[in-house]
Design a protein around this motif. Structure first.
Motif, PDB file in Angstrom:
ATOM      1  N   GLU A 690      18.341  24.975  78.370  1.00  0.00           N
ATOM      2  CA  GLU A 690      18.885  26.265  78.850  1.00  0.00           C
ATOM      3  C   GLU A 690      18.456  26.384  80.208  1.00  0.00           C
ATOM      4  O   GLU A 690      16.872  26.042  80.084  1.00  0.00           O
ATOM      5  N   ARG A 713      23.109  31.028  81.908  1.00  0.00           N
ATOM      6  CA  ARG A 713      22.746  31.858  81.901  1.00  0.00           C
ATOM      7  C   ARG A 713      22.002  32.251  83.244  1.00  0.00           C
ATOM      8  O   ARG A 713      21.223  32.342  83.682  1.00  0.00           O
ATOM      9  N   GLN A 729      11.732  37.917  77.180  1.00  0.00           N
ATOM     10  CA  GLN A 729      12.999  37.703  76.700  1.00  0.00           C
ATOM     11  C   GLN A 729      13.139  36.344  76.103  1.00  0.00           C
ATOM     12  O   GLN A 729      13.148  35.783  74.779  1.00  0.00           O
ATOM     13  N   LEU A 730      13.101  35.586  77.002  1.00  0.00           N
ATOM     14  CA  LEU A 730      13.340  33.530  77.045  1.00  0.00           C
ATOM     15  C   LEU A 730      12.457  33.055  75.566  1.00  0.00           C
ATOM     16  O   LEU A 730      12.339  32.605  74.684  1.00  0.00           O
ATOM     17  N   GLN A 731      11.032  34.071  76.176  1.00  0.00           N
ATOM     18  CA  GLN A 731      10.024  33.969  75.286  1.00  0.00           C
ATOM     19  C   GLN A 731      10.313  34.408  73.463  1.00  0.00           C
ATOM     20  O   GLN A 731      10.170  33.635  72.492  1.00  0.00           O
ATOM     21  N   ASP A 732      10.646  35.115  73.270  1.00  0.00           N
ATOM     22  CA  ASP A 732      11.014  36.035  71.816  1.00  0.00           C
ATOM     23  C   ASP A 732      12.154  35.881  71.214  1.00  0.00           C
ATOM     24  O   ASP A 732      11.830  35.420  70.138  1.00  0.00           O
ATOM     25  N   GLU A 733      12.980  34.804  71.861  1.00  0.00           N
ATOM     26  CA  GLU A 733      14.254  33.762  71.545  1.00  0.00           C
ATOM     27  C   GLU A 733      13.804  32.775  71.018  1.00  0.00           C
ATOM     28  O   GLU A 733      14.553  31.789  70.162  1.00  0.00           O
ATOM     29  N   ARG A 735      11.968  29.988  72.735  1.00  0.00           N
ATOM     30  CA  ARG A 735      11.935  28.769  73.409  1.00  0.00           C
ATOM     31  C   ARG A 735      10.452  28.693  74.238  1.00  0.00           C
ATOM     32  O   ARG A 735       9.880  30.009  74.932  1.00  0.00           O
TER      33      ARG A 735
END
Length: 847
Positions: A690, A713, A729-733, A735
């Motif tokens: 991403e 994104r 937020q990206l880390q929580d997903e 990644r």
């Protein structure tokens, strides 16, 4: 922001022995104090090395004159603690480092010892400076050479030859550290350099290094003292091999056995002198290194009558070390190439004449002249002339850059055409290239997670196999299973297999090669940890302005509703006069081009993330995004439709007005960099899941740029602190996220991301100091190469580790059936180490 990132990189800012890290209190400029890391708190006293580099402008609370350091260490001492860094030569595996460390720790006046095998550096904290006088001598007795390391002005730097692993460097540091006339010594295995502060003659230092089994050359202002650097006569490897071959040939000609045995014995003695000497001191310090294992195998083979085997063991061992040394020197050349980029002298303008001076004698403010075809000797600012400058050595850019009055030039870059007069802005030790070299050398000292694991494994593996070898020699014949000679032979073969040489160098050589390659291509990777992280990145978050776009927006449209456009622009220019934001600069430049001046103003203020304000003729005026005016309750009325249309087209809008009405709007656009789309396509082809854009612009602008660049994104209308939330937020997903920004405004987001990547490091000291990886050029062109290099480095490290382990286990399995002979065991060990080095060197050639 910088402090936050510094704390995140505490492993790279260690200034104290025993793993103590430097903690800076920015509220008191220039002061620093040290605190021990938790894992070393029990065995380490917090005391900083008093190198010129550390002490030049910093007053340390851990100075050598502070008696509290002795109390902090839990010991009372009449002398204050003095921490010194050493360069060690002669170590060919981590067990050499363990040997030196154990030996030195037995001294009552030494508080702590820490050795980094990969870099060949040792840090010793001792009670009083006099304790360090004996360290080099003791290290020399162990078979290594130690010399104090300094990076500041006035210290002597030596090039050291013969080190084939980090334990050699530690040996040298310990050896020279024992010399009372040596104040400080540090040896960097990766670069092959030794920095010494001493009161001896250079020849004496060179002799001390030679006693440890290595060669040293003094480097001073581009000149080298070559005394004793080259061995005279026939090399040991050649002489030992000659006796071995002669004995082997004569054994088939009916020559008396005693003569053949004498030839084999001569081969053992000649080739084994250095390993036996080193093994003696290793045993004395209670350490098991490869010299101990190889010497034991050779002597044992001779004792049981296997003279040919013993001679073959010794010769293969010294040959393998020689080949390893030559190969490792190739990896060091990547850094030496950087060091030799800048010339050692410069032409200084004095009136109408030019005087050639060493760069060390040139001060800030001096004017130097660089003719066409010459290299820039120092960083500076062009004051006269224009030219095209090749900045590839610093930034990795393939095309020359035009330079004129007011532009910055960097030491090591090449003036391709016209003559330039440059005002020096940095001393030789502070130039950009000097910082790059310093950062690269530090980076090569940092252990990657894989290397730390391998070292722990080797520390357990070696003593276990050593004990197993002793049991094999004694156990079976005691219980009647075979003869003593048979099992002694197998035990000796097992001793040789116990050397984890290939395994322990599998990671550091690959890391040194990769970091050196990156540095030559304008990318600074600040350690093996970040090299490994870059290879595992799954998502990349980009700052928009100046990263994906040119960062130089231009005014595309001006719409005035209550005043004429010139009056509107005059108000806008007045408000933005004290702002450094790229959009403010675009408005000011646009007004200047049309000769529209400013109005008398006061109370200039910046509204973070929204705009700016100023008081003009007693009335408050604002210039900011539409959101600012909506929050103040200003009705935009008929402007709303035009705002929506312009934002949807990718424009950034600045509304100008008061607290009660909007006077007009200015549309600003920022062009996308030419290489942005290509870089993102390459990154996607390399497996990035991403691509994300973070911007403070409106939704329409963000959507438009994302579509043009191939961004998957985007997060729009972000305040600076919101970028941190977006990264989280990206880390929580799930990644593994890298953040790419300018290293200043994006510092919080860079610190939050798993990997911080800063752009434009050549012109930004903060970027070089804060980010994990720095792209020296101000574009994304180098990012795909960096990720590709990191991914290849990870693959090579895995190949090296598995190859080393499989080779070792295969050798172990072949010992007991009697298939593996003693010389074959040595060949498998040294051969595997050489193959690992050569495999790692492939990283040097990646374009």
């Amino acid at each position: 922001m910088k402090q936050a990132l510094k704390e995140r990189e505490s492993e790279k800012s260690a200034c104290c022995s025993g793993g103590a890290t430097e903690v800076k209190d920015e509220s008191v400029e220039g002061e620093s104090c040290c605190s021990s890391t938790a894992e070393k708190a029990e065995e380490t006293s917090s005391c900083c090395s008093s190198t010129p580099e550390a002490s030049g402008n910093i007053s340390s609370c851990c100075g050598s004159g502070d008696d509290e350091s002795a109390v902090a260490s839990g010991k009372e001492s009449a002398a204050p603690l003095n921490s010194v860094e050493y360069r060690i030569q002669g170590m060919d595996c981590p067990s050499c480092a363990a040997t030196i460390e154990k030996s030195l720790k037995k001294r009552p006046d030494i508080e702590s010892v820490q050795i980094n095998y990969s870099t060949g550096k040792m840090t010793v904290a001792a009670n009083g400076a006099s304790a360090h006088d004996e360290i080099p001598k003791q290290v020399h007795k162990l078979g290594f050479e130690a010399s104090q390391l300094y990076r500041g002005r006035g210290t002597e730097t030596y090039k050291v030859e013969g080190m084939d692993c980090g334990s050699c460097a530690m040996t040298i540091e310990k050896h020279l550290g024992k010399n009372p006339n040596v104040e400080d010594v540090k040896v960097n295995f990766s670069t092959g350099k030794m920095h010494v502060n001493h009161s001896l003659q250079p020849r004496e230092i060179i002799k001390e290094v030679k006693r440890a089994g290595f060669d040293a050359t003094l480097e001073e202002k581009g000149q080298s003292e070559t005394s004793d650097i080259k061995r005279k006569g026939i090399p040991t490897t050649t002489l030992s091999g000659t006796f071995l071959i002669l004995g082997f040939i004569l054994s088939f000609t009916g020559t008396p056995e005693n003569i053949v045995t004498l030839l084999y014995a001569a081969a053992i003695v000649i080739g084994g002198m250095k390993p036996v000497k080193s093994a003696y001191y290793a045993i004395k310090s209670g350490s098991l290194d490869m010299n101990v294992l190889m010497a034991s195998a050779a002597i044992g083979a001779a004792l049981i009558g296997e003279w040919f085997e013993g001679a073959m063991v010794v010769w293969l061992f010294v040959l393998g070390n020689a080949l390893q040394n030559r190969s490792i020197e190739r990896t060091r050349d990547s850094i030496r190439g950087l060091i030799n980029l800048a010339p050692s002298e410069a032409n200084v303008k004095s009136g109408d004449t030019l005087i050639s001076k060493p760069v060390e004698e040139i001060d800030i403010g001096d004017v130097i002249v660089i003719r066409a075809g010459e290299k820039m000797p120092l960083d500076g600012e062009v004051m006269a002339g224009s030219s095209s400058v090749n900045q590839a050595p610093i930034t990795g850019e393939s095309l020359p850059v035009d330079k004129g009055r007011g532009d910055t030039v960097y030491a090591g870059t090449v003036n391709e055409s016209g003559s330039l007069e440059v005002t020096v802005t940095k001393l030789v030790e502070d130039t950009t290239i000097a910082k790059i070299i310093h950062l690269v050398e530090e980076a090569q000292e940092q252990k990657a997670p894989t290397q730390a694991f391998v070292d722990r494994f080797a520390n357990v593996y070696t003593p276990i196999v050593f004990i197993l070898a002793l049991l094999v020699m004694v156990g079976p014949p005691l219980f009647g299973f075979g003869t003593w000679g048979e099992w002694l032979y197998k035990g000796l073969a097992l001793l040789v297999v116990a050397c984890p040489c290939a395994l322990v160098i599998s990671t550091p050589v690959a890391i040194v090669s990769a970091i050196g390659n990156a540095a030559k291509n304008g990318v600074l990777i600040k350690g093996g940890t970040f090299l490994e992280k870059a290879g595992a990145i799954q998502a990349i978050a980009f700052d928009k302005t100046g990263t994906l776009t040119e960062g130089q927006p231009k005014v595309s449209q001006v719409a005035s509703f209550e005043k004429d456009s010139e009056a509107l622009l005059s108000i806008a220019r007045t408000i933005e006069a004290h702002s450094t934001h790229p959009i403010a600069k675009a408005i000011i430049d646009y007004a200047e081009e049309r000769n529209i001046g400013t109005k008398p103003g006061e109370d200039y203020r910046t509204i973070a993330g929204k705009g700016a304000q100023a008081t003009i003729d007693g009335l408050e005026y604002f210039a900011g995004n539409p959101k600012l005016f909506r929050e103040m309750g200003v009705q935009l009325g008929n402007m709303e439709e035009q705002i929506d249309t312009l934002q949807a087209a990718g424009n950034t809008l600045v509304v100008v007005g008061t607290r009660s009405e909007a006077l007009g709007l200015i549309s600003v656009t920022d062009t996308i960099r030419d290489i942005t789309v290509r870089s993102i396509e390459k990154l996607k082809s390399m497996g990035m899941s991403e691509m994300v854009m973070l911007t403070g612009d409106n939704e329409g602008t963000a959507k438009n740029i994302a579509g043009e660049t191939g961004i998957d994104r985007y997060f729009a209308e972000l305040m600076p602190e919101d970028k941190v939330s977006a990264v989280k937020q990206l880390q929580d997903e799930g990644r593994f996220v890298a953040m790419v920004g300018d290293g200043i405004n994006d510092a919080p987001a860079l610190a939050t991301a798993d990997l911080g990547i800063a752009m434009g490091g050549a012109g930004t000291d903060t970027a070089m100091e804060t980010a994990d990886i720095v792209l020296m050029a101000d574009n994304l062109e180098q990012l795909p190469h960096t990720i590709s290099l990191s991914q290849k480095a990870l693959r090579i490290i895995k190949q090296n580790v598995w190859f080393s382990l499989l080779t070792k286990f295969a050798a172990l399995a072949l010992i007991f059936p009697g298939v593996l002979t003693l010389w074959m065991a040595v060949l498998s060990d040294t051969g595997a180490a050489l193959i690992v080095i050569l495999n790692s060197m492939r990283l040097l050639r990646q374009k």
